[in-house]
Design a protein around this motif. Structure first.
Motif, PDB file in Angstrom:
ATOM      1  N   ALA A 140       3.965   0.618  -8.110  1.00 50.51           N
ATOM      2  CA  ALA A 140       3.407   1.891  -7.641  1.00 50.51           C
ATOM      3  C   ALA A 140       3.462   1.973  -6.120  1.00 50.51           C
ATOM      4  CB  ALA A 140       1.965   2.037  -8.118  1.00 50.51           C
ATOM      5  N   PRO A 141       3.726   3.151  -5.559  1.00 51.72           N
ATOM      6  CA  PRO A 141       3.743   3.320  -4.097  1.00 51.72           C
ATOM      7  C   PRO A 141       2.367   3.045  -3.488  1.00 51.72           C
ATOM      8  CG  PRO A 141       4.785   5.184  -5.205  1.00 51.72           C
ATOM      9  CD  PRO A 141       4.130   4.380  -6.269  1.00 51.72           C
ATOM     10  N   LYS A 142       2.371   2.599  -2.261  1.00 53.29           N
ATOM     11  CA  LYS A 142       1.126   2.267  -1.591  1.00 53.29           C
ATOM     12  C   LYS A 142       0.266   3.503  -1.325  1.00 53.29           C
ATOM     13  CE  LYS A 142       2.263  -2.058  -1.388  1.00 53.29           C
ATOM     14  NZ  LYS A 142       1.571  -3.043  -2.256  1.00 53.29           N
ATOM     15  N   SER A 143       0.871   4.675  -1.296  1.00 52.71           N
ATOM     16  CA  SER A 143       0.114   5.895  -1.028  1.00 52.71           C
ATOM     17  C   SER A 143      -0.676   6.383  -2.241  1.00 52.71           C
ATOM     18  CB  SER A 143       1.061   7.016  -0.576  1.00 52.71           C
ATOM     19  OG  SER A 143       2.056   7.251  -1.559  1.00 52.71           O
ATOM     20  N   ILE A 144      -0.480   5.744  -3.408  1.00 54.38           N
ATOM     21  CA  ILE A 144      -1.162   6.152  -4.625  1.00 54.38           C
ATOM     22  C   ILE A 144      -2.309   5.189  -4.916  1.00 54.38           C
ATOM     23  CG2 ILE A 144      -0.929   6.470  -7.114  1.00 54.38           C
ATOM     24  CD1 ILE A 144       1.934   7.280  -6.684  1.00 54.38           C
ATOM     25  N   VAL A 145      -3.477   5.745  -5.171  1.00 54.20           N
ATOM     26  CA  VAL A 145      -4.635   4.945  -5.577  1.00 54.20           C
ATOM     27  C   VAL A 145      -4.822   5.145  -7.077  1.00 54.20           C
ATOM     28  CG1 VAL A 145      -7.088   4.521  -5.303  1.00 54.20           C
ATOM     29  CG2 VAL A 145      -5.711   5.198  -3.323  1.00 54.20           C
ATOM     30  N   PRO A 146      -4.491   4.156  -7.909  1.00 50.22           N
ATOM     31  CA  PRO A 146      -4.602   4.344  -9.355  1.00 50.22           C
ATOM     32  C   PRO A 146      -6.058   4.430  -9.799  1.00 50.22           C
ATOM     33  CG  PRO A 146      -4.043   2.070  -8.844  1.00 50.22           C
ATOM     34  CD  PRO A 146      -3.990   2.822  -7.547  1.00 50.22           C
ATOM     35  N   ALA A 147      -6.332   5.358 -10.691  1.00 48.17           N
ATOM     36  CA  ALA A 147      -7.660   5.518 -11.302  1.00 48.17           C
ATOM     37  C   ALA A 147      -7.448   5.930 -12.751  1.00 48.17           C
ATOM     38  CB  ALA A 147      -8.491   6.543 -10.544  1.00 48.17           C
ATOM     39  N   PRO A 148      -7.164   4.992 -13.648  1.00 52.83           N
ATOM     40  CA  PRO A 148      -6.826   5.327 -15.038  1.00 52.83           C
ATOM     41  C   PRO A 148      -8.006   5.972 -15.757  1.00 52.83           C
ATOM     42  CG  PRO A 148      -6.225   3.060 -14.494  1.00 52.83           C
ATOM     43  CD  PRO A 148      -7.088   3.550 -13.392  1.00 52.83           C
ATOM     44  N   ASP A 149      -7.689   6.890 -16.648  1.00 56.96           N
ATOM     45  CA  ASP A 149      -8.698   7.513 -17.499  1.00 56.96           C
ATOM     46  C   ASP A 149      -8.989   6.588 -18.675  1.00 56.96           C
ATOM     47  OD1 ASP A 149     -10.250   9.955 -18.432  1.00 56.96           O
ATOM     48  OD2 ASP A 149      -8.911   9.623 -20.131  1.00 56.96           O
ATOM     49  N   ILE A 150     -10.258   6.438 -19.021  1.00 55.41           N
ATOM     50  CA  ILE A 150     -10.631   5.455 -20.042  1.00 55.41           C
ATOM     51  C   ILE A 150     -10.114   5.847 -21.423  1.00 55.41           C
ATOM     52  CG2 ILE A 150     -12.639   4.704 -18.737  1.00 55.41           C
ATOM     53  CD1 ILE A 150     -14.372   6.370 -20.579  1.00 55.41           C
TER      54      ILE A 150
END
Length: 262
Positions: A140-150
């Motif tokens: 994943a690119p560094k500019s993206i902050v992953p926040a997965p949906d449960i």
């Protein structure tokens, strides 16, 4: 006709009783685990949380999602824990209608298929999840902050659990095909190249679009196919030694006794 109907109704009543017992067992385990539903979901989410950036958490986009998702996970765990009792009820229902040699083969197959399915889920949880999530996080690119949906995470892990659980059932499927006379062991060896190609195609369809997870599903599938061939060969040899085929005499070809000539 009435006797046939009574027999059919008695089987339906027994089937109903067996299903009710299995459902009660799952519900009892579920009620016992419900107070720890949050901790159970946290345990399921641990492989993903270990790969997320520090301070990042999963999100819930639905209003009741934070409640229903842990409940679904707890129900799944309850079914897995109650699975031996559920399978015992199924076996107790079908065993009286089987021959002795079918019961000797059927019980090991039921137990073996259950153990293999659980091993597939364990392999997916302890090895596949960590590798796949780590690969995705690094890609994943560094500019993206992953926040997965449960809820999406639950759907994702359930798909992989079922895929790897069924993959580990390949030896059982091979043994059943050989014992049923559908295919011979020599034919299974001949189609080995097609099985390898099919394994990678299935892995590409089921798993996420990365090479790592595809290999982690396709390679065990190929290896388990070989294990199934070896086990089928062993079972066939053992059946041949324990239950030799009896050749019935052909009464038409028996010669009549010659008349007594004095």
């Amino acid at each position: 006709m009435s006797e046939l109907q009574e027999t059919f109704i008695s089987h339906l009543v027994e089937l109903r009783d067996r299903l009710l017992r299995a459902m009660v067992a799952v519900i009892v385990v579920f009620v016992c685990l419900m107070p720890w539903a949050g901790e159970i979901y946290d345990l399921l989410a641990k492989p993903m949380m270990n790969t997320l950036p520090e301070g990042t958490h999963m999100i819930a986009t639905g209003v009741v999602t934070p409640f229903f998702v842990p409940v679904k996970v707890t129900m799944m765990v309850s079914f897995v824990l109650a699975l031996p009792f559920v399978l015992y009820q199924a076996w107790a229902f079908i065993a009286p209608g089987l021959y002795a040699h079918e019961r000797r083969l059927g019980l090991p197959l039921v137990l073996g298929s259950t153990l293999l399915f659980l091993l597939g889920m364990a392999f997916c949880y302890f090895f596949v999840f960590g590798t796949v999530f780590k690969f995705i996080a690094e890609f994943a690119p560094k500019s993206i902050v992953p926040a997965p949906d449960i809820e999406q995470y639950l759907s994702f892990v359930m798909t992989l659990f079922i895929a790897f659980g069924l993959t580990f059932e390949v030896p059982v499927a091979v043994i059943l095909l050989v014992k049923a006379g559908v295919v011979s062991i020599s034919k299974l060896r001949e189609v080995r190249p097609y099985v390898i190609v099919g394994a990678f195609v299935i892995a590409a369809i089921i798993t996420p679009p990365d090479v790592v997870s595809q290999f982690m599903l396709a390679v065990p599938m190929c290896l388990l196919y070989e294990v199934g061939i070896l086990l089928a060969k062993f079972v066939s040899k053992r059946a041949g030694t324990e239950e030799p085929e009896r050749v019935e005499p052909d009464l038409d070809r028996l010669e009549a006794p010659e008349p007594d000539r004095k």
